[in-house]
Design a protein around this motif. Structure first.
Motif, PDB file in Angstrom:
ATOM      1  N   VAL A 257     -22.266  25.633  -1.413  1.00  0.00           N
ATOM      2  CA  VAL A 257     -21.422  25.974  -0.260  1.00  0.00           C
ATOM      3  C   VAL A 257     -20.547  24.782   0.125  1.00  0.00           C
ATOM      4  O   VAL A 257     -19.359  24.933   0.449  1.00  0.00           O
ATOM      5  N   ALA A 258     -21.128  23.589   0.069  1.00  0.00           N
ATOM      6  CA  ALA A 258     -20.361  22.385   0.399  1.00  0.00           C
ATOM      7  C   ALA A 258     -19.233  22.149  -0.604  1.00  0.00           C
ATOM      8  O   ALA A 258     -18.136  21.718  -0.225  1.00  0.00           O
ATOM      9  N   GLU A 259     -19.484  22.425  -1.883  1.00  0.00           N
ATOM     10  CA  GLU A 259     -18.439  22.273  -2.903  1.00  0.00           C
ATOM     11  C   GLU A 259     -17.275  23.222  -2.639  1.00  0.00           C
ATOM     12  O   GLU A 259     -16.111  22.864  -2.834  1.00  0.00           O
ATOM     13  N   ILE A 260     -17.584  24.432  -2.206  1.00  0.00           N
ATOM     14  CA  ILE A 260     -16.514  25.366  -1.860  1.00  0.00           C
ATOM     15  C   ILE A 260     -15.702  24.816  -0.698  1.00  0.00           C
ATOM     16  O   ILE A 260     -14.462  24.869  -0.693  1.00  0.00           O
TER      17      ILE A 260
ATOM     18  N   ILE B 244     -11.609  24.065  -0.685  1.00  0.00           N
ATOM     19  CA  ILE B 244     -10.640  24.749   0.190  1.00  0.00           C
ATOM     20  C   ILE B 244     -10.213  23.886   1.375  1.00  0.00           C
ATOM     21  O   ILE B 244      -9.341  24.293   2.144  1.00  0.00           O
ATOM     22  N   GLY B 245     -10.841  22.713   1.509  1.00  0.00           N
ATOM     23  CA  GLY B 245     -10.458  21.811   2.591  1.00  0.00           C
ATOM     24  C   GLY B 245     -10.899  22.268   3.959  1.00  0.00           C
ATOM     25  O   GLY B 245     -10.211  22.021   4.960  1.00  0.00           O
ATOM     26  N   ARG B 246     -12.073  22.923   4.023  1.00  0.00           N
ATOM     27  CA  ARG B 246     -12.603  23.402   5.301  1.00  0.00           C
ATOM     28  C   ARG B 246     -14.079  23.049   5.416  1.00  0.00           C
ATOM     29  O   ARG B 246     -14.773  22.871   4.411  1.00  0.00           O
ATOM     30  N   GLN B 247     -14.566  22.990   6.651  1.00  0.00           N
ATOM     31  CA  GLN B 247     -15.986  22.786   6.890  1.00  0.00           C
ATOM     32  C   GLN B 247     -16.745  24.067   6.568  1.00  0.00           C
ATOM     33  O   GLN B 247     -16.396  25.156   7.046  1.00  0.00           O
TER      34      GLN B 247
ATOM     35  N   PHE C  48     -11.542  32.179  -1.576  1.00  0.00           N
ATOM     36  CA  PHE C  48     -12.242  31.729  -0.369  1.00  0.00           C
ATOM     37  C   PHE C  48     -11.295  31.332   0.755  1.00  0.00           C
ATOM     38  O   PHE C  48     -11.749  30.978   1.843  1.00  0.00           O
ATOM     39  N   SER C  49     -10.010  31.407   0.509  1.00  0.00           N
ATOM     40  CA  SER C  49      -9.027  30.944   1.509  1.00  0.00           C
ATOM     41  C   SER C  49      -8.401  32.117   2.273  1.00  0.00           C
ATOM     42  O   SER C  49      -8.374  33.240   1.799  1.00  0.00           O
TER      43      SER C  49
END
Length: 283
Positions: free
Chosen positions: A203-206, A210-213, A282-283
């Motif tokens: 999840v952190a890699e995603i 995407i540049g989001r928390q 995911f964006s």
């Protein structure tokens, strides 16, 4: 011939085979919407129906068989059609859950794929099995919640896996389909990604891609199973999977394999690469 040609693995495989100069016949329920690469012969086929499948295989010398394209009954019909059409080789997209032991009867995923492997083995045709570990594309199920809130809800955030990129599975399958040396015949390749990652780390890699928390919220096993279950996965089978994920908190179910490098000559793609390849999802 490629079944499941518009699926994640099938789409990559069609492109790879064409790049290698192979003649490719791709099966899909809706050719008009398939959007497959130029050069592929795209044919309409509903593998769950009762139509004679042998004409679809006429002239083919190798078949990529994906259980997701029609289920177990379709596999039996396709194998019979392949024999009738004179197909020489089947490369089966299987699962690393298959262990060739009595344990294969202990869970839904292993049992389903082991049955198909037996059908292919018993056909008398040449065969290669590509037994993938946990597919990176399975985490596309997180996309709606990541887009909406950045939060993924899972029962076991610490469950460890060896996520494998669909392009690596396609590359291994392509080598086996095009093999003229016999080196890959009667081989069951256990194909993983190159690293062990927990659910939370994926999840952190995603999030980085995407540049989001992004973060994981832990929920009950029953809630996770109910969210996972659907038309192609009964609730009890989903419960089995969630319980299996719980056993992976201490160690991954599938140790890292070097099959991608041994078969293709290059290392497997990382999950971070996969996440970057799927930013749009995911964006």
């Amino acid at each position: 011939m490629v079944t499941g040609a518009t699926g994640n693995i099938g789409r990559c495989l069609v492109g790879r085979l064409l790049a290698d100069g192979a003649a490719v016949r791709a099966l899909t329920r809706d050719p008009a919407r398939a959007a497959l690469p130029d050069g592929a012969e795209v044919l309409r086929a509903d593998l769950t129906g009762s139509a004679d499948l042998a004409p679809l295989l006429a002239g083919a010398d190798a078949l990529f068989l994906n259980l997701a394209a029609g289920g177990g009954q379709a596999v039996t019909a396709l194998v019979d059609a392949a024999i009738a059409a004179g197909v020489r080789r089947i490369v089966l997209n299987s699962s690393m859950a298959v262990t060739d032991t009595a344990a294969d009867d202990s869970n839904h995923i292993a049992r389903m794929h082991a049955d198909v492997e037996r059908t292919v083995r018993d056909s008398g045709l040449e065969w290669t099995f590509v037994r993938g570990s946990n597919y990176s594309t399975n985490t596309l199920a997180w996309a709606p919640s990541i887009r909406a809130t950045g939060v993924v809800r899972e029962a076991h955030p610490g469950a460890q896996g060896t996520p494998v990129h669909e392009a690596d599975l396609a590359d291994v399958a392509a080598v086996a389909l095009l093999d003229r040396s016999g080196a890959h015949l009667r081989q069951a390749y256990r194909v993983t990604g190159p690293e062990v990652l927990t659910t939370a780390q994926q999840v952190a890699e995603i999030g980085r891609a995407i540049g989001r928390q992004t973060q994981v919220e832990q929920i009950s096993e029953e809630a996770a199973a109910e969210a996972m279950a659907g038309p192609h996965l009964p609730l009890e089978a989903a419960r089995e999977l969630v319980r299996l994920f719980g056993t992976m908190v201490d160690a991954p179910a599938f140790p890292i394999s070097d099959a991608v490098e041994r078969v293709t000559g290059r290392p497997g793609r990382t999950y971070a690469e996969w996440a970057r390849d799927h930013v749009a999802d995911f964006s």
